[in-house]
Motif scaffolding. Structure first.
Motif, PDB file in Angstrom:
ATOM      1  N   TYR A 176       0.822  -1.201   0.000  1.00  0.00           N
ATOM      2  CA  TYR A 176       0.000   0.000   0.000  1.00  0.00           C
ATOM      3  C   TYR A 176       0.865   1.264   0.000  1.00  0.00           C
ATOM      4  O   TYR A 176       1.961   1.286   0.558  1.00  0.00           O
ATOM      5  CB  TYR A 176      -0.928  -0.007   1.218  1.00  0.00           C
ATOM      6  CG  TYR A 176      -1.889  -1.159   1.218  1.00  0.00           C
ATOM      7  CD1 TYR A 176      -3.043  -1.139   0.433  1.00  0.00           C
ATOM      8  CD2 TYR A 176      -1.627  -2.293   1.974  1.00  0.00           C
ATOM      9  CE1 TYR A 176      -3.925  -2.200   0.427  1.00  0.00           C
ATOM     10  CE2 TYR A 176      -2.499  -3.371   1.971  1.00  0.00           C
ATOM     11  CZ  TYR A 176      -3.651  -3.321   1.194  1.00  0.00           C
ATOM     12  OH  TYR A 176      -4.519  -4.388   1.178  1.00  0.00           O
ATOM     13  N   GLY A 177       0.319   2.293  -0.621  1.00  0.00           N
ATOM     14  CA  GLY A 177       1.031   3.553  -0.706  1.00  0.00           C
ATOM     15  C   GLY A 177       0.932   4.367   0.567  1.00  0.00           C
ATOM     16  O   GLY A 177       0.182   4.046   1.495  1.00  0.00           O
ATOM     17  N   GLY A 178       1.694   5.458   0.613  1.00  0.00           N
ATOM     18  CA  GLY A 178       1.624   6.381   1.732  1.00  0.00           C
ATOM     19  C   GLY A 178       0.259   7.037   1.800  1.00  0.00           C
ATOM     20  O   GLY A 178      -0.425   7.213   0.785  1.00  0.00           O
ATOM     21  N   VAL A 179      -0.155   7.430   3.009  1.00  0.00           N
ATOM     22  CA  VAL A 179      -1.519   7.918   3.189  1.00  0.00           C
ATOM     23  C   VAL A 179      -1.569   9.052   4.208  1.00  0.00           C
ATOM     24  O   VAL A 179      -0.806   9.073   5.167  1.00  0.00           O
ATOM     25  CB  VAL A 179      -2.454   6.761   3.630  1.00  0.00           C
ATOM     26  CG1 VAL A 179      -1.975   6.143   4.944  1.00  0.00           C
ATOM     27  CG2 VAL A 179      -3.900   7.232   3.765  1.00  0.00           C
ATOM     28  N   THR A 180      -2.472   9.977   3.968  1.00  0.00           N
ATOM     29  CA  THR A 180      -2.860  10.971   4.973  1.00  0.00           C
ATOM     30  C   THR A 180      -4.344  10.756   5.238  1.00  0.00           C
ATOM     31  O   THR A 180      -5.134  10.686   4.293  1.00  0.00           O
ATOM     32  CB  THR A 180      -2.613  12.399   4.484  1.00  0.00           C
ATOM     33  OG1 THR A 180      -1.217  12.563   4.183  1.00  0.00           O
ATOM     34  CG2 THR A 180      -3.010  13.410   5.540  1.00  0.00           C
ATOM     35  N   SER A 181      -4.734  10.612   6.504  1.00  0.00           N
ATOM     36  CA  SER A 181      -6.124  10.275   6.821  1.00  0.00           C
ATOM     37  C   SER A 181      -6.713  11.236   7.846  1.00  0.00           C
ATOM     38  O   SER A 181      -5.993  11.828   8.655  1.00  0.00           O
ATOM     39  CB  SER A 181      -6.219   8.839   7.351  1.00  0.00           C
ATOM     40  OG  SER A 181      -5.541   8.708   8.590  1.00  0.00           O
ATOM     41  N   PHE A 182      -8.043  11.363   7.792  1.00  0.00           N
ATOM     42  CA  PHE A 182      -8.782  12.265   8.674  1.00  0.00           C
ATOM     43  C   PHE A 182      -9.896  11.504   9.387  1.00  0.00           C
ATOM     44  O   PHE A 182     -10.730  10.867   8.744  1.00  0.00           O
ATOM     45  CB  PHE A 182      -9.376  13.427   7.878  1.00  0.00           C
ATOM     46  CG  PHE A 182      -8.332  14.391   7.375  1.00  0.00           C
ATOM     47  CD1 PHE A 182      -8.027  15.539   8.089  1.00  0.00           C
ATOM     48  CD2 PHE A 182      -7.638  14.131   6.214  1.00  0.00           C
ATOM     49  CE1 PHE A 182      -7.049  16.413   7.644  1.00  0.00           C
ATOM     50  CE2 PHE A 182      -6.663  14.998   5.741  1.00  0.00           C
ATOM     51  CZ  PHE A 182      -6.370  16.146   6.470  1.00  0.00           C
ATOM     52  N   ASN A 183      -9.873  11.577  10.729  1.00  0.00           N
ATOM     53  CA  ASN A 183     -10.872  10.955  11.607  1.00  0.00           C
ATOM     54  C   ASN A 183     -11.024   9.468  11.351  1.00  0.00           C
ATOM     55  O   ASN A 183     -12.128   8.934  11.266  1.00  0.00           O
ATOM     56  CB  ASN A 183     -12.212  11.673  11.513  1.00  0.00           C
ATOM     57  CG  ASN A 183     -12.179  13.057  12.126  1.00  0.00           C
ATOM     58  OD1 ASN A 183     -12.343  14.044  11.437  1.00  0.00           O
ATOM     59  ND2 ASN A 183     -11.940  13.145  13.443  1.00  0.00           N
ATOM     60  N   ASN A 184      -9.892   8.800  11.284  1.00  0.00           N
ATOM     61  CA  ASN A 184      -9.870   7.356  11.125  1.00  0.00           C
ATOM     62  C   ASN A 184      -9.606   6.643  12.449  1.00  0.00           C
ATOM     63  O   ASN A 184      -9.643   5.427  12.516  1.00  0.00           O
ATOM     64  CB  ASN A 184      -8.799   6.972  10.100  1.00  0.00           C
ATOM     65  CG  ASN A 184      -8.943   5.563   9.592  1.00  0.00           C
ATOM     66  OD1 ASN A 184     -10.057   5.090   9.410  1.00  0.00           O
ATOM     67  ND2 ASN A 184      -7.836   4.886   9.368  1.00  0.00           N
ATOM     68  N   ASN A 185      -9.330   7.418  13.507  1.00  0.00           N
ATOM     69  CA  ASN A 185      -8.983   6.851  14.817  1.00  0.00           C
ATOM     70  C   ASN A 185      -9.793   7.531  15.913  1.00  0.00           C
ATOM     71  O   ASN A 185     -10.275   8.644  15.745  1.00  0.00           O
ATOM     72  CB  ASN A 185      -7.491   7.072  15.105  1.00  0.00           C
ATOM     73  CG  ASN A 185      -6.600   6.447  14.047  1.00  0.00           C
ATOM     74  OD1 ASN A 185      -6.552   5.237  13.902  1.00  0.00           O
ATOM     75  ND2 ASN A 185      -5.908   7.287  13.289  1.00  0.00           N
ATOM     76  N   PRO A 186      -9.939   6.870  17.079  1.00  0.00           N
ATOM     77  CA  PRO A 186     -10.603   7.507  18.217  1.00  0.00           C
ATOM     78  C   PRO A 186      -9.859   8.774  18.621  1.00  0.00           C
ATOM     79  O   PRO A 186      -8.686   8.939  18.260  1.00  0.00           O
ATOM     80  CB  PRO A 186     -10.522   6.432  19.314  1.00  0.00           C
ATOM     81  CG  PRO A 186     -10.287   5.141  18.570  1.00  0.00           C
ATOM     82  CD  PRO A 186      -9.476   5.506  17.375  1.00  0.00           C
ATOM     83  N   PRO A 187     -10.500   9.686  19.366  1.00  0.00           N
ATOM     84  CA  PRO A 187     -11.786   9.527  20.054  1.00  0.00           C
ATOM     85  C   PRO A 187     -12.975   9.954  19.196  1.00  0.00           C
ATOM     86  O   PRO A 187     -12.813  10.639  18.188  1.00  0.00           O
ATOM     87  CB  PRO A 187     -11.621  10.479  21.246  1.00  0.00           C
ATOM     88  CG  PRO A 187     -10.790  11.599  20.694  1.00  0.00           C
ATOM     89  CD  PRO A 187      -9.810  10.936  19.761  1.00  0.00           C
ATOM     90  N   TYR A 188     -14.168   9.564  19.646  1.00  0.00           N
ATOM     91  CA  TYR A 188     -15.384  10.010  18.982  1.00  0.00           C
ATOM     92  C   TYR A 188     -15.593  11.500  19.204  1.00  0.00           C
ATOM     93  O   TYR A 188     -15.384  12.023  20.298  1.00  0.00           O
ATOM     94  CB  TYR A 188     -16.599   9.251  19.532  1.00  0.00           C
ATOM     95  CG  TYR A 188     -16.660   7.805  19.116  1.00  0.00           C
ATOM     96  CD1 TYR A 188     -16.852   7.468  17.783  1.00  0.00           C
ATOM     97  CD2 TYR A 188     -16.533   6.784  20.050  1.00  0.00           C
ATOM     98  CE1 TYR A 188     -16.925   6.133  17.390  1.00  0.00           C
ATOM     99  CE2 TYR A 188     -16.602   5.449  19.672  1.00  0.00           C
ATOM    100  CZ  TYR A 188     -16.796   5.135  18.338  1.00  0.00           C
ATOM    101  OH  TYR A 188     -16.859   3.823  17.953  1.00  0.00           O
ATOM    102  N   MET A 189     -16.042  12.179  18.162  1.00  0.00           N
ATOM    103  CA  MET A 189     -16.365  13.608  18.228  1.00  0.00           C
ATOM    104  C   MET A 189     -17.880  13.796  18.206  1.00  0.00           C
ATOM    105  O   MET A 189     -18.632  12.882  17.886  1.00  0.00           O
ATOM    106  CB  MET A 189     -15.761  14.337  17.021  1.00  0.00           C
ATOM    107  CG  MET A 189     -14.236  14.366  16.980  1.00  0.00           C
ATOM    108  SD  MET A 189     -13.530  15.505  18.185  1.00  0.00           S
ATOM    109  CE  MET A 189     -13.110  14.378  19.521  1.00  0.00           C
ATOM    110  N   ASP A 190     -18.327  15.020  18.542  1.00  0.00           N
ATOM    111  CA  ASP A 190     -19.716  15.351  18.288  1.00  0.00           C
ATOM    112  C   ASP A 190     -19.976  15.245  16.794  1.00  0.00           C
ATOM    113  O   ASP A 190     -19.062  15.385  15.972  1.00  0.00           O
ATOM    114  CB  ASP A 190     -20.025  16.781  18.761  1.00  0.00           C
ATOM    115  CG  ASP A 190     -19.984  16.906  20.281  1.00  0.00           C
ATOM    116  OD1 ASP A 190     -20.130  15.865  20.957  1.00  0.00           O
ATOM    117  OD2 ASP A 190     -19.787  18.029  20.780  1.00  0.00           O
ATOM    118  N   ALA A 191     -21.223  15.041  16.419  1.00  0.00           N
ATOM    119  CA  ALA A 191     -21.548  14.737  15.024  1.00  0.00           C
ATOM    120  C   ALA A 191     -21.039  15.782  14.048  1.00  0.00           C
ATOM    121  O   ALA A 191     -20.647  15.462  12.927  1.00  0.00           O
ATOM    122  CB  ALA A 191     -23.056  14.571  14.871  1.00  0.00           C
ATOM    123  N   ALA A 192     -21.052  17.052  14.448  1.00  0.00           N
ATOM    124  CA  ALA A 192     -20.658  18.126  13.525  1.00  0.00           C
ATOM    125  C   ALA A 192     -19.174  18.441  13.598  1.00  0.00           C
ATOM    126  O   ALA A 192     -18.688  19.297  12.859  1.00  0.00           O
ATOM    127  CB  ALA A 192     -21.470  19.387  13.819  1.00  0.00           C
TER     128      ALA A 192
END
Length: 587
Positions: A283-299
Motif C-alpha cells: 500500500y502507498g503512503g496515506v494521509t487520513s482524517f478521523n480514522n482513529n478515536p476519540p469520537y467527536m460530536d456529530a458536527a
C-alpha cells in the motif's frame, strides 16, 4: 545562572553520581560538558534528574546520553534547553519499553529547546528484537529546535499483545503536548518490524501543539501486515507549515507511511507527499482524517486546513498502491476545508495504483465527510495502460455497524469544492475522474471534465447508485464526460455548461436522465450523447426516451444534439416542452 561541569576524569559515566561533577553536586541549573575521558552518560534506575540547560562547549567531545526504562523521567530539561558549540554530534538515546506518552524518559518543558541539527535524538526499543520503545516528551512551550530525531520500534510483540491478543500501538514515540512545537526539526519515523502490525513508531501532537516548519519522513512498512511510520495529530493540534513525506511500503501486504488527523486537528499550511508503494500488493503512503478515536460530536472533525496534498501514482518501476488521502469519518466529520489536493495517475493498470482521494462512511454512522472549499485536481494515467488519478465519494454498508450512532442523516459531500478532471495527454491514456456512489452528494461543488489531447481520453464525472447531484455545476469540454448510465434514477444538478463534452447514459425500462434546475449554457456547435442499452433489458425501438429536462431547452433546436447509432439505427431528437427526447426509429 550557576553551572556544573562534567569532570574530565569522572569516576563513572552516571549523571546521578555527584562525584562526577564539579562542584561535587548534581547540576540543577546549567550542566556544561567539555572534554572528558567518559563520554557515555547514563542515568540511575528511576532517576528523576532535572536541569535547566545543557551546554556543550567548543572543546566538548561527542557525547552519548542513554536512557532506559523508568517509572519517572530520567531527565527533565526546563530552561534554555540544549546548546552545542562543539561542532561534534551529541546524541540522546532513549531505549525503553513505555506504555504511552504519559511515561516519558526524557522531557523538555517550559521554553526548553532540543537544540540544533548537530544534536541527535533516538526513541526506540532496548534492542531490535525487543518490544515497544522509549518516549521523548515536549510540554508547555518547549521546542524541538532544528535537531534530528529517529523514532522506531522493536520486532517483538508487546506483552499485552502476546498474552491477551490485544494489539498495542506503543512503539518509540516523540510526543508534543500543550503549546509545544516541533519547530524546524527533522524526524525519521519507522514502522512495524514484527508480527504485531499495530505497533509502530509515532510522532504525536496533542492539545494545541504545532509541527512548526519541521520535516517528517514516515517510512513505509517493511513486513507483511505491518504498518509504516506514523505522525499523528489529536486535540486541536496543527500540522502548521511542516513538510510530510509518507513513503509507500516495500513489502507485500504492508502499509505505507501515514499522517493521521483526529479529534479537531488541522492540516494547517502543511505540505503532504503521499508516495506509491514499491512492490505489488503493498500500500502507498496515506494521509487520513478521523480514522482513529476519540469520537467527536456529530458536527465536529479534523480539517485539511490550507494544506497541500500530493498523491502520487505508481511510476518509475513502482508496482504497488498509489499514495492516497482518506476522509474516513469513522470518529468525526472531517472537512477538506481550503486544501489543495492533487491526484496523479499511474503507469500500471490497477486502479488502486493511481493517486486518489476518498471521502467515505460505513453505515450506520452519524458522521460524514465534506470536501469543503478544496481545490482538487485528478490527473490522467501515464500511457495507454496507466490508471488515472481520481476522487471518490462513497457509502459502504456495515453489518456490525460502526458503534458511533444509530443512523446517518448526512452522507459524504463535495461541499463547495472545485474538482478538475484532466484529460489524457498521450494516445489512449485515461483521463482523471470523479465518482459519486451510494447516497453521496455533489453538494454545491463545481465539477469540471476537460477533453483529452494527442489521442488521450477526456476527464470524467460519474454518478452511480443513489448519489445526488444537488446544486452542483458541471462543466464539460471537448470529450470530457458526464456519466449517469449506472444511476438508479435520474440525476439532478444545478447548472450545466458545455463547450463540447459528452453525456453518457443507458436506455431501457428505467432511463437515468439528467435534470438541470438552473442555467444550461451551450458554447459549442453541438451536444453529444453516448447511449447504450441497459443490461437488464427494456430497450425498444420507436420509443421516445427523455434524456434531459431543463426549462432552457425551449430556446434550442433538436439539431443541436447528436448521439451514436444503436444496432445500426440512427437517433432522432425532439424537444417537447422542457424535455429533450431521443427515439431510435426502426423502419
Amino acid at each position: 545562572m550557576s553551572q556544573s561541569e562534567w569532570n574530565t576524569q569522572p569516576v563513572t559515566g552516571e549523571w546521578n553520581s555527584a562525584v562526577n561533577w564539579s562542584p561535587a553536586e548534581l547540576p540543577a541549573s546549567k550542566a556544561v560538558f567539555n572534554g572528558s575521558a567518559q563520554t557515555v552518560i547514563t542515568f540511575a534506575a528511576d532517576s528523576d534528574a532535572a536541569v535547566e540547560s545543557i551546554e556543550f562547549s567548543e572543546s566538548a567531545a561527542g557525547y552519548t546520553f542513554t536512557f532506559g526504562p523508568g517509572k519517572v523521567p530520567g531527565l527533565t530539561i526546563s530552561g534554555q534547553g540544549v546548546s552545542n558549540t562543539s561542532r561534534k554530534q551529541q546524541s540522546f538515546i532513549v531505549a525503553a519499553t513505555s506504555s504511552g506518552h504519559d511515561n516519558p524518559q526524557l522531557v523538555f518543558t517550559n521554553n526548553a529547546t532540543a537544540g540544533t541539527d548537530d544534536i541527535y535524538y533516538c526513541a526506540g526499543p532496548i534492542s531490535e528484537q525487543g518490544y515497544g520503545g522509549g518516549v521523548i516528551s515536549f510540554c508547555d512551550n518547549a521546542r524541538a529546535g532544528s535537531a534530528r530525531f529517529k523514532v522506531w520500534t522493536g520486532a517483538e510483540p508487546p506483552p499485552q499483545y502476546r498474552k491477551e491478543n490485544i494489539p498495542s500501538t506503543v512503539g518509540g514515540e516523540v510526543s508534543f503536548s500543550n503549546s509545544s512545537s516541533a519547530d524546524s526539526a527533522n524526524f525519521t519515523i519507522y514502522g512495524s518490524l514484527g508480527i504485531d502490525g499495530d505497533t509502530f513508531a509515532n510522532v504525536v501532537f496533542h492539545d494545541t501543539a504545532t509541527a512548526g516548519k519541521a520535516t517528517f519522513t514516515n517510512v513505509g512498512g517493511t513486513v507483511a501486515g505491518g504498518d509504516g511510520g506514523n505522525t499523528q495529530f489529536y486535540g486541536s493540534s496543527s500540522a502548521d507549515r511542516g513538510v510530510y513525506n509518507n513513503w509507500g511500503a516495500t513489502h507485500e501486504k504492508a502499509n505505507g507511511g501515514d499522517v493521521a488527523f483526529d479529534s479537531t486537528a488541522s492540516g494547517g499550511d502543511g505540505h503532504f507527499y503521499n508516495h506509491a508503494a514499491v512492490v505489488a500488493g503493498a500500500y502507498g503512503g496515506v494521509t487520513s482524517f478521523n480514522n482513529n478515536p476519540p469520537y467527536m460530536d456529530a458536527a465536529q472533525g479534523a480539517s485539511a486546513g490550507n494544506g497541500s496534498y500530493f498523491n502520487y501514482g505508481a511510476r518509475q518501476g513502482e508496482q504497488g498502491g498509489g499514495g492516497h488521502l482518506e476522509f474516513s469519518a469513522k470518529y468525526g466529520s472531517p472537512t477538506g476545508a481550503d486544501a489543495t489536493i492533487v491526484n496523479y495517475g499511474s503507469a500500471i493498470e490497477n486502479k488502486s495504483s493511481a493517486g486518489h482521494t476518498i471521502f467515505s462512511i460505513n453505515l450506520p454512522s452519524k458522521y460524514f465527510p465534506t470536501a469543503g472549499n478544496a481545490k482538487i485536481w485528478n490527473h490522467p494515467g501515464s500511457g495507454e495502460q496507466g490508471a488515472a488519478g481520481y476522487t471518490e465519494f462513497s457509502v459502504y454498508s456495515s453489518q456490525n455497524g460502526s458503534g458511533s450512532g444509530s443512523g446517518s442523516e448526512s452522507f459524504p459531500t463535495a461541499g463547495n469544492a472545485t474538482i478538475f478532471n484532466l484529460g489524457g495527454c498521450t494516445a489512449r491514456a485515461a483521463g482523471g475522474y470523479t465518482v459519486f456512489s451510494g447516497q453521496s452528494s455533489a453538494g454545491g461543488a463545481t465539477l469540471i471534465a476537460y477533453g483529452g489531447t494527442n489521442g488521450g481520453y477526456g476527464g470524467r464525472i460519474a454518478f452511480y447508485g443513489e448519489s445526488a447531484g444537488d446544486s452542483a455545476k458541471v462543466c464539460l469540454f471537448d470529450d470530457g464526460e458526464l456519466d449517469i448510465g449506472y444511476h438508479t434514477a435520474g440525476v439532478t444538478i444545478g447548472n450545466l455548461e458545455m463547450t463540447g463534452g459528452v453525456i453518457a447514459t443507458e436506455l431501457g425500462s428505467e432511463v437515468s436522465g439528467l435534470t438541470v434546475t438552473g442555467e444550461l449554457s451551450i458554447k459549442s456547435s453541438h451536444v453529444t450523447f453516448r447511449l447504450g442499452k441497459q443490461k437488464e433489458g427494456g430497450f425498444a425501438f420507436n420509443k421516445p426516451y427523455t434524456l434531459l429536462i431543463c426549462s432552457a431547452l425551449s430556446g434550442l433546436t433538436p439539431e443541436l444534439f447528436q448521439a451514436n447509432s444503436i444496432d445500426g439505427v440512427e437517433p432522432s431528437f425532439a424537444i417537447v416542452g422542457k424535455e429533450l427526447q431521443v427515439t431510435f426509429t426502426q423502419q
